[in-house]
Design a protein around this motif. Structure first.
Motif, PDB file in Angstrom:
ATOM      1  N   ALA A 167      45.569  23.157  36.405  1.00 55.98           N
ATOM      2  CA  ALA A 167      45.862  23.994  35.335  1.00 55.98           C
ATOM      3  C   ALA A 167      46.204  25.660  35.861  1.00 55.98           C
ATOM      4  O   ALA A 167      46.065  26.012  37.252  1.00 55.98           O
ATOM      5  CB  ALA A 167      44.050  24.428  34.847  1.00 55.98           C
ATOM      6  N   THR A 215      46.746  29.403  36.648  1.00 57.30           N
ATOM      7  CA  THR A 215      46.413  30.569  36.718  1.00 57.30           C
ATOM      8  C   THR A 215      46.189  31.039  35.308  1.00 57.30           C
ATOM      9  O   THR A 215      44.794  31.154  34.665  1.00 57.30           O
ATOM     10  CB  THR A 215      46.830  31.850  37.108  1.00 57.30           C
ATOM     11  OG1 THR A 215      47.173  31.470  38.369  1.00 57.30           O
ATOM     12  CG2 THR A 215      45.383  32.770  37.589  1.00 57.30           C
ATOM     13  N   SER A 260      46.292  29.620  31.721  1.00 59.06           N
ATOM     14  CA  SER A 260      45.043  28.954  31.045  1.00 59.06           C
ATOM     15  C   SER A 260      43.890  28.292  31.605  1.00 59.06           C
ATOM     16  O   SER A 260      43.062  28.955  31.112  1.00 59.06           O
ATOM     17  CB  SER A 260      45.878  27.845  30.985  1.00 59.06           C
ATOM     18  OG  SER A 260      45.989  26.568  32.309  1.00 59.06           O
ATOM     19  N   SER A 261      43.905  28.758  33.806  1.00 63.14           N
ATOM     20  CA  SER A 261      41.960  28.712  34.021  1.00 63.14           C
ATOM     21  C   SER A 261      41.823  29.833  33.309  1.00 63.14           C
ATOM     22  O   SER A 261      39.953  30.226  33.345  1.00 63.14           O
ATOM     23  CB  SER A 261      42.548  28.739  35.304  1.00 63.14           C
ATOM     24  OG  SER A 261      40.927  28.557  35.486  1.00 63.14           O
ATOM     25  N   TYR A 321      40.887  30.192  29.649  1.00 60.98           N
ATOM     26  CA  TYR A 321      39.016  28.730  29.386  1.00 60.98           C
ATOM     27  C   TYR A 321      38.115  29.501  30.457  1.00 60.98           C
ATOM     28  O   TYR A 321      37.158  29.289  29.391  1.00 60.98           O
ATOM     29  CB  TYR A 321      39.457  27.688  30.307  1.00 60.98           C
ATOM     30  CG  TYR A 321      41.114  27.042  29.468  1.00 60.98           C
ATOM     31  CD1 TYR A 321      40.832  27.296  28.276  1.00 60.98           C
ATOM     32  CD2 TYR A 321      41.313  26.475  30.045  1.00 60.98           C
ATOM     33  CE1 TYR A 321      42.544  26.460  27.477  1.00 60.98           C
ATOM     34  CE2 TYR A 321      42.865  24.938  29.683  1.00 60.98           C
ATOM     35  CZ  TYR A 321      43.692  25.452  27.989  1.00 60.98           C
ATOM     36  OH  TYR A 321      44.252  24.706  28.026  1.00 60.98           O
ATOM     37  N   SER A 322      38.126  29.197  31.372  1.00 59.44           N
ATOM     38  CA  SER A 322      36.729  30.760  32.155  1.00 59.44           C
ATOM     39  C   SER A 322      36.220  31.804  30.744  1.00 59.44           C
ATOM     40  O   SER A 322      34.863  31.743  30.345  1.00 59.44           O
ATOM     41  CB  SER A 322      37.285  31.016  33.448  1.00 59.44           C
ATOM     42  OG  SER A 322      38.245  32.127  32.846  1.00 59.44           O
ATOM     43  N   THR A 327      35.677  32.497  38.327  1.00 60.70           N
ATOM     44  CA  THR A 327      36.754  31.643  37.603  1.00 60.70           C
ATOM     45  C   THR A 327      37.902  32.862  37.654  1.00 60.70           C
ATOM     46  O   THR A 327      38.454  33.090  38.059  1.00 60.70           O
ATOM     47  CB  THR A 327      36.576  30.419  37.385  1.00 60.70           C
ATOM     48  OG1 THR A 327      35.432  29.707  37.515  1.00 60.70           O
ATOM     49  CG2 THR A 327      37.564  29.743  37.044  1.00 60.70           C
ATOM     50  N   ASN A 340      40.890  34.458  39.170  1.00 68.53           N
ATOM     51  CA  ASN A 340      42.652  34.132  38.823  1.00 68.53           C
ATOM     52  C   ASN A 340      42.933  35.194  37.950  1.00 68.53           C
ATOM     53  O   ASN A 340      44.123  35.924  38.057  1.00 68.53           O
ATOM     54  CB  ASN A 340      42.086  33.550  36.844  1.00 68.53           C
ATOM     55  CG  ASN A 340      41.739  32.227  37.826  1.00 68.53           C
ATOM     56  OD1 ASN A 340      42.168  31.137  38.509  1.00 68.53           O
ATOM     57  ND2 ASN A 340      41.059  30.711  36.879  1.00 68.53           N
TER      58      ASN A 340
END
Length: 121
Positions: A2, A4, A6-7, A10-11, A52, A56
């Protein structure tokens, strides 16, 4: 793997979902010893996903992630744990320390593999 952005998204979404579920079932999590320990564990998951997100975010802005990000994520997780039960604060701290150790170990392994791969090319 994934990216940066999208991570980070999601986090953040996982943080909101975990926090919402924890607050919805606050009474149940405080009802017995086992559920109180589980409440501390869910708060430590908040620590992990918030760390996370911060990592990111700092990577996207070009800053280096350090102990300040860890302290901020831990403070937020401990405050969230305190809304459930006092014992959740202690168990959250212990579970978060274990998660931080494992994430650091995993990060070291992945970094050494990427450096070895870069040296071969």
């Amino acid at each position: 793997m994934a990216g940066t952005g999208s991570s980070m998204l999601y986090s953040l979404l996982l943080f909101v979902v975990i926090m919402s579920v924890q607050e919805m079932y606050r009474g149940k999590l405080a009802s017995s010893e086992l559920f109180t320990i589980f409440g501390g564990f869910t708060s430590s998951l908040l620590f992990l996903v918030l760390l996370t997100f911060i990592g990111n975010f700092q990577e996207a802005s070009g800053a280096k992630t350090g102990w300040g990000a860890v302290a901020l994520a831990e403070a937020v997780a401990l405050i969230a744990a305190s809304t459930v039960h006092r014992v959740c604060i202690t168990t959250c701290f212990l579970f978060s320390a274990g998660l931080l150790y494992e994430v650091n170990k995993l990060s070291g392994i992945l970094l050494s593999k990427s450096e070895a791969k870069a040296r071969r090319h």
